[in-house]
Write a protein that holds these residues in place. Structure first.
Motif, mmCIF file in Angstrom:
data_model
loop_
_atom_site.group_PDB
_atom_site.id
_atom_site.type_symbol
_atom_site.label_atom_id
_atom_site.label_comp_id
_atom_site.label_asym_id
_atom_site.label_seq_id
_atom_site.Cartn_x
_atom_site.Cartn_y
_atom_site.Cartn_z
ATOM 1 N N ALA B 20 78.902 14.042 61.193
ATOM 2 C CA ALA B 20 78.268 14.198 59.874
ATOM 3 C C ALA B 20 77.323 15.388 59.877
ATOM 4 O O ALA B 20 77.245 16.137 58.895
ATOM 5 C CB ALA B 20 77.529 12.923 59.497
ATOM 6 N N GLY B 23 79.295 18.361 59.486
ATOM 7 C CA GLY B 23 79.728 18.426 58.090
ATOM 8 C C GLY B 23 78.619 18.960 57.207
ATOM 9 O O GLY B 23 78.839 19.816 56.352
ATOM 10 N N GLY B 27 78.597 22.212 55.078
ATOM 11 C CA GLY B 27 78.353 21.942 53.662
ATOM 12 C C GLY B 27 77.319 22.885 53.070
ATOM 13 O O GLY B 27 77.381 23.219 51.885
ATOM 14 N N GLY B 44 79.016 17.160 52.425
ATOM 15 C CA GLY B 44 79.634 17.496 53.716
ATOM 16 C C GLY B 44 79.373 16.396 54.723
ATOM 17 O O GLY B 44 80.285 15.948 55.425
ATOM 18 N N MET B 48 82.476 14.011 56.015
ATOM 19 C CA MET B 48 82.923 14.172 57.395
ATOM 20 C C MET B 48 82.615 12.932 58.229
ATOM 21 O O MET B 48 83.406 12.513 59.059
ATOM 22 C CB MET B 48 82.266 15.419 58.013
ATOM 23 C CG MET B 48 82.889 16.698 57.515
ATOM 24 S SD MET B 48 84.661 16.654 57.766
ATOM 25 C CE MET B 48 85.206 17.722 56.488
ATOM 26 N N PHE B 96 87.517 19.711 62.916
ATOM 27 C CA PHE B 96 86.907 18.382 62.802
ATOM 28 C C PHE B 96 87.741 17.327 63.503
ATOM 29 O O PHE B 96 87.198 16.374 64.078
ATOM 30 C CB PHE B 96 86.645 18.035 61.336
ATOM 31 C CG PHE B 96 85.357 18.625 60.843
ATOM 32 C CD1 PHE B 96 84.151 18.040 61.188
ATOM 33 C CD2 PHE B 96 85.345 19.769 60.077
ATOM 34 C CE1 PHE B 96 82.954 18.589 60.764
ATOM 35 C CE2 PHE B 96 84.154 20.326 59.647
ATOM 36 C CZ PHE B 96 82.948 19.732 59.993
#
Lengths: 561, 392
Positions: B20, B23, B27, B44, B48, B96
């Motif tokens: 995260a 992400g 993001g 994001g 994620m 990812f």
């Protein structure tokens, strides 16, 4: 090469000598009967000579193509012959003039100046001297140019009076019949342009004693016409200055009255008339051309720069100037080189610092990865190293522009507003970024080769003894890597302070180095002496660092790739 | 050193927040690009983190999960930004997917010592990311120049067509210009006329001198070495200024011979350094053996010594060649317009009428550099093998 025979001889003879030594006493002998010591010495000498013979050609080559130019540049930084060569009499007479006083020079000096200026003008040297002195005092260049145009008129006062007195004085033929030897006149009579070189001018016997000043001027005139202009001297009418000299001779002590050679009658008539001629006051005549000739600072400048060698260029290079009271600092607003040197040093330090910062982790990871991976990554370091400097500089120019790749990316990511693009080029930022990139391999390679020799077990040992990661690194690893940092830093710093191309392209005006100023003086302002002096100072700094590098690393240990 | 650390799957409380965080980081860019930073970060992170949990706990099959994620994000990218979005999407999807399972399976610990604390593990990877960034810094300028040289426009940045991978955005026109423009061709031929002759001079003189310097007894060795290396140390602008003054005195300024001599002088240190380095490992008993068997010094040199030091001589020669081929400062001063070399032409191009042809030339020069680098690297290994060192 095969030094084997000598060594073998030496070795075997040593053995034989040892055997012989057991048999009889006395000095040890080589196989051929000479004392061993002598024989060995000869072998050693032979080796030395052979080594030097191999090095010799290159040494001579480098001395001629490289060291001689550097020496020439150093010579030019102090050489200042132009003033005393162009104004020989004036500078001689100025030696007695008190530059610190408030009196500008007296008439004799102006007379000498007239003399020098006249010949300088004919040889077209006065403008060169004007530009030379203009570096020291603005306005001298135009003063000399103006004077050169008008100096002819001054002598014409006498020329006109002599010519009015008698037409005899008008033509070169008549003058030559008076001044030249009979032999030369005969030789000139038969000479045509197609014959090649003129017979060199010869003086009539006795004329030098009778008319000393005229003779001296005429000889210089004749030499100039024959050797510089390559004109027919016999037909050439003399310059105005010859008449001034004649007037000076005729009005002073002379023996014209007892003269019986050619043109005796004309000469005697002239001698009788000369004292009544209208005379020229050179001091005032020069003032009429330009009132600056009665300004103290022009004369002070000429006097200060009359010696053949001057420290003036070096003083200029450190923001000082030569004055009658000795060296002094320039006014605050004219000091630029101090700032430039300081900026060059500061930016080189910043570049070296950022190279250490970026190079250290890379070298560390290269030294600590398995060999195969390290070699692959090393290519990423070596590729920029092998790429043309111009390629890398143009890449940075393209990337750092306002509309360049970096700004475009930042705008696209939304980190920077479109109308607020970062100014990354034509300033110090541009120079620092581009030069850090260009010099980074020179930091990484020496660091890497030092770090390769550091045992990783030391670090593990430190940790097993209870050191934290940081302590282990700072107290154990870092001290061992300092030689690498030292070598890399000196190398990067030496290269950085002398850089020219990259600052010229991405540096704008605020990001340029002292090298750019040197290039400017050599190719644009043509103040070669100042350029050479700046170069000499830079060279001294680099050589000092080179010496330090040699002491710390040794030039033999420089490694490439 | 390879540490054998036992690895095990990690808990969602560990890997979901980490993914995260990544992400959220990416993001930021999408968020600012769209004008809403907070939405980007939160979106994001949540997206994620959720995907990571779903992939590991619901799909479980790693291969399927990673392909699925790549496809999903790639399609998302394509919908948002066309072909460039697709490519970026594929990259993110791959990244990812990799990140999630790398953390989930505990693989990240496999190759690092088992005793490291989590903080140390984090530092270990942060350090590598920093190093990676520096490598990118080293290589980016070269990577950017190459695609830009195929630009169909006279711009120095990526045009929208290029980013869309539209073939209309690419062309070879700058290369065509390089090969047809008289100025550039002239410059190239001048470079090719100057560099080899300068190289020949420095290699022949330099090799002899290096052999002389490696003899056991050389008087004034240090001083001689300092003089011979000095062209490399003295700043180019000073060499250039001095040569300009001196060569104009002796009538060599602005001549071909002058430029060749100047470049030969600049190349000499490289030859000396590489050849002396090769000679350090040279076994002198070989020449003695040759002499012992009746070879005269010349034969010994060409049949015994030369083959062994040849790799060093060649790489020294390549260094000298590239020095002359890349050199611009000295040629600017010592040469005249008749000796305008390729770097000189580039320098003019960069200062005055900047044209993208420079990028095409730059790409060609990078190609040449890669070839030379390969040759030097191969020679170095061969030389080390010949001298019985293990190639590293």
């Amino acid at each position: 090469m095969s030094d084997a025979p000598t060594v073998q001889t030496a070795a075997s003879s040593a053995a034989e000598a040892r055997a012989a030594d057991a048999a009889h006493t006395g000095p040890m002998l080589a196989a051929d009967g000479t004392p061993l010591k002598k024989s060995l010495n000869r072998a050693l000498r032979l080796q030395k000579v052979r080594a030097l013979a191999l090095i010799g050609p290159l040494l001579i080559f480098v001395l001629v193509t490289f060291i001689a130019p550097i020496a020439d540049m150093l010579f030019r930084s102090v050489e200042n012959e132009i003033v005393s060569n162009t104004l020989p009499r004036t500078t001689d007479m100025l030696a007695e003039w008190d530059a610190k006083g408030t009196e500008f020079p007296q008439e004799p000096i102006f007379e000498a100046l007239y003399d020098d200026m006249f010949f300088a003008k004919e040889a077209k040297l006065h403008t060169r001297l004007g530009s030379r002195l203009n570096y020291e005092l603005t306005g001298v260049s135009s003063l000399f140019r103006k004077t050169g145009r008008k100096v002819d008129d001054m002598g014409e006062v006498y020329q006109d009076q002599f010519e009015d007195l008698d037409d005899f004085w008008k033509t070169g033929e008549n003058w030559n019949s008076l001044m030249a030897s009979d032999g030369w006149l005969v030789a000139m009579d038969g000479w045509k342009k197609s014959d090649g070189k003129q017979p060199p001018f010869e003086l009539r016997e006795g004329i030098a004693e009778m008319l000393p000043a005229t003779t001296e001027t005429y000889v210089r005139f004749a030499d100039f016409i024959q050797n510089q202009d390559e004109d027919n001297l016999y037909k050439k009418d003399p310059w105005a200055i010859v008449y001034s000299s004649l007037h000076a001779d005729l009005t002073g002590q002379n023996s014209v009255a007892s003269y019986t050679g050619p043109a005796a009658a004309e000469l005697k008539a002239a001698a009788a008339a000369a004292p009544a001629f209208e005379t020229v006051n050179f001091s005032e005549a020069f003032r009429d051309i330009d009132k600056d000739w009665h300004a103290l600072d022009v004369w002070q400048t000429i006097k200060v720069y009359s010696p053949k060698y001057t420290s003036g260029y070096f003083l200029n290079a450190v923001d000082m100037q030569k004055s009658v009271d000795g060296p002094e600092l320039r006014p605050e607003n004219e000091r630029i080189y101090g700032i430039l040197f300081w900026r060059t040093i500061v930016m080189s330090v910043v570049i070296t610092g950022s190279c250490i910062l970026l190079g250290y982790p890379v070298a560390w990871i290269l030294a600590n990865l398995p060999v195969r991976q390290a070699n692959l990554l090393l290519i990423l370091v070596l590729l920029p190293f092998w790429t043309s400097l111009l390629v890398r500089t143009s890449a940075w120019k393209v990337m750092l522009q306002q509309e360049g790749v970096i700004n475009d990316t930042l705008v696209w990511l939304g980190l920077v507003a479109t109308d607020d693009r970062l100014a990354l080029i034509n300033n110090q930022t541009g120079t620092i970024i581009a030069m850090t990139h260009i010099l980074l391999p020179f930091m990484i390679l020496p660091l890497y080769s030092v770090m390769q020799t550091i045992q990783p077990s030391y670090l593990r040992a430190a940790k097993s003894l209870g050191a934290t990661n940081w302590t282990a690194f700072w107290r154990v690893y870092f001290p061992q890597s300092i030689p690498g940092i030292g070598a890399g830093s000196i190398l990067v710093f030496i290269l950085a302070i002398g850089y020219y191309i990259t600052p010229a392209i991405v540096g704008g005006t605020s990001g340029t180095f002292i090298s750019n100023r040197i290039a400017y003086h050599i190719s644009s302002s043509l103040n070669w002496g100042l350029g050479a002096a700046l170069g000499a100072i830079l060279l001294a700094a680099v050589l000092l660092l080179y010496y330090a590098y040699d002491k710390i690393v040794g030039i033999d240990n420089v490694k490439l790739g | 050193m390879v540490a054998l650390t036992p690895i095990s799957r990690t808990e969602p409380t560990f890997y979901v927040p980490v993914v995260a965080a990544f992400g959220a980081f990416f993001g930021v860019f999408i968020g600012t690009g769209q004008g809403n930073l907070i939405a980007g970060v939160l979106g994001g992170a949540i997206l994620m983190g959720a995907l990571a949990f779903i992939l590991t706990k619901l799909i479980k099959n790693e291969k399927a999960a990673r392909w699925g994620l790549t496809l999903l994000i790639a399609l998302g990218g394509f919908a948002l930004a066309g072909i460039p979005g697709l490519l970026i999407g594929i990259f993110f999807g791959w990244f990812f997917g990799f990140l999630t399972f790398w953390l989930y399976e505990g693989r990240y610990r496999a190759k690092i010592p088992p005793y490291l604390t989590p903080g140390q593990v984090l530092w270990h990877f942060t350090f590598r990311v920093i190093c990676g960034a520096i490598f990118v810094f080293l290589i980016t300028p070269i990577l950017v120049v190459m695609p830009l040289s195929f630009n169909a426009e006279n711009f120095f940045t990526f045009t929208p067509e290029m980013l869309r991978f539209d073939p209309a955005g690419y062309s070879l026109k700058h290369y065509r210009d390089f090969f047809t423009n008289a100025d550039w061709q002239n410059a190239m031929w001048n470079s090719l006329k100057i560099a080899p002759v300068a190289t020949l001079l420095s290699v022949s003189f330099g090799t002899l001198a290096a052999i002389g310097l490696s003899q056991p007894h050389v008087p004034f060795r240090r001083a001689i070495m300092a003089i011979l290396i000095s062209p490399m140390i003295v700043p180019l602008i000073i060499s250039a200024a001095g040569m300009y003054f001196f060569y104009s005195r002796i009538g060599l300024q602005g001549t071909y011979v002058g430029v060749v001599l100047a470049h030969a002088a600049l190349g000499i240190p490289f030859v000396i350094i590489t050849v002396t380095a090769t000679l350090v490992g040279f076994d002198r008993s070989l020449t003695r053996a040759a002499a012992n068997m009746g070879a005269n010094p010349v034969t010994t040199f060409f049949r015994v010594q030369m083959p062994l030091i040849l790799p060093g001589v060649i790489s020294g020669g390549l260094f000298a060649f590239i020095t002359s081929f890349d050199e611009v400062v000295v040629v600017l001063f010592v040469g005249s317009s008749g000796q305008k070399t390729l770097p000189w032409q580039m320098f003019i191009g960069l200062r005055e009428q900047i044209s993208p042809t420079i990028l095409a030339v730059a790409t060609i020069l990078v190609g040449i550099s890669i070839c030379l680098l390969t040759v030097v690297e191969l020679l170095r290994r061969r030389s080390e093998r010949l001298r019985g060192m293990s190639p590293s």
